[in-house]
Motif scaffolding. Structure first.
Motif, PDB file in Angstrom:
ATOM      1  N   TYR A   2     -17.442  -7.971   5.283  1.00  0.00           N
ATOM      2  CA  TYR A   2     -18.497  -7.159   4.652  1.00  0.00           C
ATOM      3  C   TYR A   2     -19.649  -7.701   4.477  1.00  0.00           C
ATOM      4  O   TYR A   2     -19.796  -8.948   4.189  1.00  0.00           O
ATOM      5  N   PRO A  11     -12.554 -10.868   4.690  1.00  0.00           N
ATOM      6  CA  PRO A  11     -11.559 -10.270   3.929  1.00  0.00           C
ATOM      7  C   PRO A  11     -10.933 -11.351   3.214  1.00  0.00           C
ATOM      8  O   PRO A  11     -10.562 -12.358   3.575  1.00  0.00           O
ATOM      9  N   ASN A  38     -14.282  -9.291  -1.752  1.00  0.00           N
ATOM     10  CA  ASN A  38     -13.738  -8.475  -0.786  1.00  0.00           C
ATOM     11  C   ASN A  38     -12.405  -8.452  -0.298  1.00  0.00           C
ATOM     12  O   ASN A  38     -11.957  -9.651   0.034  1.00  0.00           O
ATOM     13  N   HIS A  41      -7.350  -5.910   2.208  1.00  0.00           N
ATOM     14  CA  HIS A  41      -7.078  -4.730   2.642  1.00  0.00           C
ATOM     15  C   HIS A  41      -8.040  -3.488   2.705  1.00  0.00           C
ATOM     16  O   HIS A  41      -9.193  -3.710   1.816  1.00  0.00           O
ATOM     17  N   ASP A  42      -7.981  -2.778   3.586  1.00  0.00           N
ATOM     18  CA  ASP A  42      -9.146  -1.685   3.522  1.00  0.00           C
ATOM     19  C   ASP A  42      -9.184  -0.845   2.380  1.00  0.00           C
ATOM     20  O   ASP A  42      -8.064  -0.550   1.888  1.00  0.00           O
ATOM     21  N   GLY A  43     -10.464  -0.605   2.268  1.00  0.00           N
ATOM     22  CA  GLY A  43     -10.559   0.742   0.918  1.00  0.00           C
ATOM     23  C   GLY A  43     -12.075   0.900   0.825  1.00  0.00           C
ATOM     24  O   GLY A  43     -12.923   0.421   1.504  1.00  0.00           O
ATOM     25  N   ARG A  76      -7.672  -3.580  -2.452  1.00  0.00           N
ATOM     26  CA  ARG A  76      -7.733  -2.523  -1.595  1.00  0.00           C
ATOM     27  C   ARG A  76      -9.339  -2.195  -1.272  1.00  0.00           C
ATOM     28  O   ARG A  76      -9.637  -1.243  -1.930  1.00  0.00           O
ATOM     29  N   GLY A  77     -10.097  -2.861  -0.751  1.00  0.00           N
ATOM     30  CA  GLY A  77     -11.675  -2.204  -0.495  1.00  0.00           C
ATOM     31  C   GLY A  77     -12.483  -3.440  -1.141  1.00  0.00           C
ATOM     32  O   GLY A  77     -12.003  -4.880  -1.067  1.00  0.00           O
ATOM     33  N   THR A  78     -13.490  -3.011  -1.585  1.00  0.00           N
ATOM     34  CA  THR A  78     -14.555  -4.195  -1.869  1.00  0.00           C
ATOM     35  C   THR A  78     -15.209  -3.859  -3.261  1.00  0.00           C
ATOM     36  O   THR A  78     -15.422  -2.576  -3.219  1.00  0.00           O
TER      37      THR A  78
END
Length: 317
Positions: A2, A11, A38, A41-43, A76-78
């Motif tokens: 990110y 991550p 960060n 996991h994605d989010g 999950r995300g940033t």
């Protein structure tokens, strides 16, 4: 990975640094301080900022504490934290910048060729807004006033930002009016949800830090960045705000507290001279709720003294 400004964060990692805006007259680099967590996991990417006004402290501390407790391994995300967006105003312990004396929260989207505050606003729009999915802007009533806990939901953007506003957890939802230039405006215009959360003021209080922390945590759950179900109220009260300004200068004495209900004609405050003679009564213009009350006793003609909230209706999630 990110990236935002000069930071690139892997991550499951966290980082901190400064988006440069300019250099002070004494050679110190000025800019936007970032704390980035960060998730592994994605989010979504949530930005939480405070310190747009330098004398509003509770949100600044709330951001530092919440980001410190986040676990990037499970996030999950940033989350992007900007604990103090307007560092020159913080240095001056004032609402406005000590460099150019501008109110940052009235000049967005700014001007990259303007004075420092104008450049600061432009840098936020150019480098932060494209790198995030939503923005939560934390405020208090400042050093000279105190505001009831509430969330500002900009009129015209209800479909975009209502979910975020309700997750803030405050009963009062102020439908933001026609004034522009706030942090949330360029974010909303970019098609991304943004809200302003107001709570407290007059001085720093741990209870208001906790209010802001609880709002951030609930929004994190609402957006799915952290585990758990968000807590929502059964109903929320929507209000509009009317700013009352003094006609006389003198000594200000409040007779109502933020969050207190009032009827039309109720005495909210008085302004006296140094001998104790009443120069002006401040009365409620309609039935509603006192949203903000001046705490600085010195008042000049035309100063803001009270914000009244007229009840518009309710929201049921």
């Amino acid at each position: 990975m990110y990236s935002i400004g000069p930071l690139t964060v892997a991550p499951g990692e966290r980082a901190q640094g400064l988006i440069p805006v300019g250099t002070s007259s004494y050679g110190v680099e000025l800019g936007i301080p970032l704390i980035v967590v960060n998730g592994a996991h994605d989010g979504p990417v949530l930005c939480v900022d405070a310190g747009v006004h330098g004398d509003e402290y509770d949100g600044q501390e709330a951001i530092r504490r919440v980001l410190a407790e986040l676990d990037p391994a499970t996030l999950r995300g940033t989350v992007v934290g900007i604990p103090c967006l307007n560092t020159p105003a913080f240095e001056a312990a004032a609402r406005a910048s000590g460099i150019d004396h501008l109110n940052l929260n009235r000049i967005f989207p700014g001007d990259a060729e303007g004075s420092y505050s104008q450049r600061l606003a432009a840098t936020f729009v150019e480098q932060v807004v494209p790198a995030v999915d939503a923005v939560v802007d934390l405020h208090t009533g400042g050093a000279y006033g105190e505001i009831a806990p509430l969330v500002i939901l900009q009129g015209g953007y209800e479909e975009l930002a209502t979910d975020l506003a309700l997750a803030a957890g405050h009963e009062l939802v102020w439908k933001g009016g026609k004034w522009g230039g706030t942090v949330r405006h360029p974010v909303l215009e970019a098609g991304k949800p943004a809200i302003t959360i107001e709570c407290g003021g007059a001085t720093y209080r741990e209870t208001n830090v906790e209010h802001h922390m609880n709002s951030i945590r609930n929004i994190l759950r609402r957006l799915g960045l952290t585990d758990g179900e968000p807590e929502l109220r059964d109903t929320y009260t929507t209000v509009s705000g009317t700013f009352a300004r003094s006609a006389a200068g003198g000594f200000f004495v409040a007779h109502a507290e933020p969050g207190e209900t009032c009827k039309e004609g109720d005495l909210i405050a008085t302004i006296t001279d140094h001998y104790g003679t009443t120069l002006e009564d401040v009365r409620a213009p309609q039935e509603g709720i006192v949203l903000w009350v001046r705490r600085i006793r010195t008042v000049r003609p035309g100063d803001e003294v009270v914000i009244f909230g007229e009840v518009l209706g309710e929201i049921r999630p």
